[in-house]
Design a protein around this motif. Structure first.
Motif, mmCIF file in Angstrom:
data_model
loop_
_atom_site.group_PDB
_atom_site.id
_atom_site.type_symbol
_atom_site.label_atom_id
_atom_site.label_comp_id
_atom_site.label_asym_id
_atom_site.label_seq_id
_atom_site.Cartn_x
_atom_site.Cartn_y
_atom_site.Cartn_z
ATOM 1 N N ASP A 329 44.641 -29.192 19.744
ATOM 2 C CA ASP A 329 45.378 -29.678 20.920
ATOM 3 C C ASP A 329 44.723 -29.247 22.230
ATOM 4 O OD1 ASP A 329 45.977 -26.989 21.184
ATOM 5 O OD2 ASP A 329 48.111 -27.200 20.728
ATOM 6 N N GLY A 330 43.552 -28.607 22.129
ATOM 7 C CA GLY A 330 42.818 -28.190 23.320
ATOM 8 C C GLY A 330 43.055 -26.763 23.760
ATOM 9 N N THR A 331 44.011 -26.084 23.159
ATOM 10 C CA THR A 331 44.308 -24.701 23.523
ATOM 11 C C THR A 331 43.136 -23.790 23.163
ATOM 12 O OG1 THR A 331 46.659 -25.075 23.106
ATOM 13 C CG2 THR A 331 45.920 -22.788 23.220
ATOM 14 N N GLU A 332 42.737 -22.945 24.116
ATOM 15 C CA GLU A 332 41.691 -21.961 23.853
ATOM 16 C C GLU A 332 42.335 -20.606 23.554
ATOM 17 O OE1 GLU A 332 38.682 -21.724 26.810
ATOM 18 O OE2 GLU A 332 38.338 -23.903 26.882
ATOM 19 N N VAL A 333 41.872 -19.974 22.491
ATOM 20 C CA VAL A 333 42.368 -18.653 22.106
ATOM 21 C C VAL A 333 41.170 -17.722 21.993
ATOM 22 C CG1 VAL A 333 43.666 -17.313 20.406
ATOM 23 C CG2 VAL A 333 44.270 -19.710 20.822
ATOM 24 N N ARG A 334 41.162 -16.677 22.816
ATOM 25 C CA ARG A 334 40.047 -15.731 22.798
ATOM 26 C C ARG A 334 40.271 -14.672 21.722
ATOM 27 N NH1 ARG A 334 37.393 -15.620 27.860
ATOM 28 N NH2 ARG A 334 35.986 -14.071 26.896
ATOM 29 N N SER A 335 39.174 -14.177 21.156
ATOM 30 C CA SER A 335 39.261 -13.089 20.180
ATOM 31 C C SER A 335 37.899 -12.416 20.057
ATOM 32 C CB SER A 335 39.725 -13.595 18.811
ATOM 33 O OG SER A 335 38.781 -14.484 18.256
ATOM 34 N N ARG A 336 37.928 -11.177 19.625
ATOM 35 C CA ARG A 336 36.680 -10.430 19.429
ATOM 36 C C ARG A 336 35.960 -10.898 18.175
ATOM 37 N NH1 ARG A 336 38.187 -4.265 19.497
ATOM 38 N NH2 ARG A 336 35.916 -4.037 19.651
#
Length: 584
Positions: A329-336
């Motif tokens: 859906d285009g959502t960006e989720v940051r993670s290490r």
């Protein structure tokens, strides 16, 4: 795929969405923009990885594209009132440490152990008023010998020695399942410190060698030879050999005469339940209840699990390190870090930008053997099958053989070979190998009173039919009808008992569950795709060529089955790497 087939109009009336389909984690907080770790896919391995990481203090989120968690370990109500373990359907291989560490019993996991566990009826005319013969195997060795003696006294005497021989091999392999493979890359190219640390990965191999000892050459043959050759050295009766050989070909596009099929057999006998080595059982409420228990353990410690949130791609920083994911859906989720429970093909060929992967690695991934022979058929019936070789009790009460894996068309290893050859010619087997299980014989919560759910794990069916033809609804139903005709030959009246059915060919298993080629192991368990060659040589274990990306599903060591080892091992590798990245 919607349930179809004859008799569907007789299905139990529609029922409201049952409580077991309500995902208790859906209401656990909002999606955050950043986590320590993201897991792609809520299959059982992904859930195990998330549970371990969260318990270790790593803030973890899991994103699942389907409406229900569990991957192939899922319970779904395909026919109203009937709860199916729609893909995987038996439990044995889940690592004992996972039961304990994740406190799965406290999170609702209940098991029904099977004893006896194997039933092979013969398709033959009874003589002298007797019913056809059958082979029933369980945990009572004396009773097993009595059963086998119907076909061969010699085999009855040899069977305890065979079981002891295979148990020793399973015991030797056991330590290899709970650790990353030998790190060959570190040995070859690592720093002195990395080389010293990698020495610890040799310990399980040394343990295995010590257990096998002087019998190592015989065990080597089991792992590399066709299982037909191995069984011929032990036994003479075909019903016994064919029954044992089913474990060597189950889920594999292989026959008993295929080199290396012995390892597939070993893969299916090295589990256990409730402290009983080799035991198999049903999960109360279906396999989805296992996934629910793992998810409950994870969320209790703070993990977030989101359904209907498909990952579109893995994000990579300009420095060439993973920095999170982008949802469809285009959502960006940051993670290490990012752990992928998806198959190696989906992970590296679809989700990762190709410019960040070595060309040779991508080519090797695209060449993985993912052929599958499996068509899974889930059946709702209004009464138990009544086998000619073991007539049912009055009133429809389940008998011991109803709780077993029931092997049909398994009287002779030649039948398995012929069924395999049909599929290699692009044809669904004319006489399919059928493993029939009735979990509701032990767990009545799965079906309305007096009714049952039946799991048909059938082989062999090609992914693409002869001439490049794609499976259509007519082909699916024609094959299912053929399977039902064979069951009818062993258990007259079966077809009339059918309320509804769900037919999953290899392309369906790929589309619905993300199993490449329909392969239940995410890739063949052949010797060239095992241990430090899984998924590919020099990139085995869980780390990937892209820093910060890890493989935690069945395509990683030690392979498929509802084992959880890949998820647990990957979580520990990730945790060690995260610790090493922290400033001192």
């Amino acid at each position: 795929m919607a349930a179809g087939g004859r008799g569907l109009s007789r299905a139990v009336g529609a029922s409201p969405r049952p409580a077991w389909r309500q995902a208790r984690w859906e209401a656990r907080g909002d999606l955050k923009p950043e986590y320590d770790a993201v897991v792609i896919g809520a299959g059982h391995n992904g859930l195990v990885a998330a549970a371990y990481l969260q318990r270790l203090g790593v803030r973890t989120a899991v994103f699942e594209r389907r409406h229900v968690i569990g991957g192939a370990a899922v319970t779904e109500e395909i026919v109203p009132g009937f709860k199916f373990s729609r893909a995987s359907y038996l439990l044995s291989l889940l690592r004992p440490q996972i039961y304990t560490d994740l406190e799965l019993k406290e999170h609702g996991l209940r098991l029904h152990l099977r004893n006896p566990y194997s039933f092979s009826p013969m398709l033959e005319e009874g003589t002298g008023g007797k019913v056809p013969r059958s082979l029933l195997l369980g945990t009572d060795m004396a009773e097993n010998q009595k059963q086998i003696a119907q076909f061969s006294q010699k085999d009855a005497q040899a069977f305890p020695r065979y079981e002891e021989f295979m148990s020793r091999l399973a015991l030797a392999i056991d330590p290899l399942l709970d650790a990353a493979p030998v790190d060959l890359a570190a040995f070859q190219r690592g720093s002195l410190l990395q080389r010293v640390r990698s020495l610890s990965t040799l310990k399980p191999l040394l343990q295995a060698g010590r257990i096998l000892g002087a019998q190592l050459p015989q065990y080597y043959e089991v792992l590399t030879a066709p299982i037909a050759k191995v069984l011929d050295q032990w036994f003479e009766s075909e019903p016994l050999k064919a029954t044992l050989a089913t474990d060597a070909v189950i889920g594999a596009m292989a026959s008993p005469r295929t080199q290396g099929s012995g390892y597939v057999l070993l893969h299916h006998v090295m589990g256990g339940l409730e402290g009983m080595r080799g035991a198999w059982g049903y999960v109360q409420g279906g396999m989805g209840a296992l996934s629910d228990a793992i998810a409950s353990s994870a969320t209790t410690h703070g993990a977030s699990i989101f359904t209907e949130k498909a990952v579109a791609k893995v994000q990579v920083s300009s420095e060439g390190r993973v920095r999170g994911v982008v949802l469809r859906d285009g959502t960006e989720v940051r993670s290490r870090v990012v752990l992928s429970n998806a198959s190696p093909q989906v992970t590296f060929l679809k989700l990762v930008p190709q410019e960040w992967l070595p060309e040779e690695f991508v080519e090797r991934i695209s060449q993985l053997d993912t052929r599958s022979p499996v068509t899974k058929i889930n059946v709702a019936v209004d009464r138990l099958p009544n086998f000619l070789a073991a007539p049912s009790a009055p009133g429809g009460r389940p008998l011991p053989h109803h709780q077993c894996s029931i092997h049909l068309n398994c009287e002779d290893s030649l039948l398995l070979q012929q069924a395999f050859e049909d599929a290699m010619d692009g044809l669904p087997s004319r006489r399919p190998m059928i493993e029939l299980c009735i979990p509701s014989a032990l767990d009545p919560t799965l079906a309305p009173a007096g009714c049952h759910v039946i799991s048909l794990f059938t082989q062999y069916t090609p992914y693409t039919l002869a001439g490049g033809k794609v499976w259509d609804e007519q082909d699916r139903n024609a094959y299912a009808d053929k399977v039902f005709d064979w069951i009818e030959a062993y258990a007259p009246g079966f077809k009339a008992s059918v309320v509804g059915r769900d037919i999953l060919t290899p392309p369906d298993l790929e589309r619905i569950f993300g199993l490449p080629g329909g392969n239940i192991f995410h890739g063949a368990l052949s010797l060239d795709q095992l241990y430090f060659a899984r998924p590919v040589p020099l990139h085995s274990g869980y780390r990937c060529p892209l820093p910060g990306l890890y493989l935690c599903g069945s395509g990683a060591h030690p392979g498929g089955g509802v084992m959880g080892a890949a998820g647990r091992n990957a979580a520990h590798v990730v945790f060690r790497d995260l610790k090493s990245m922290c400033p001192k």
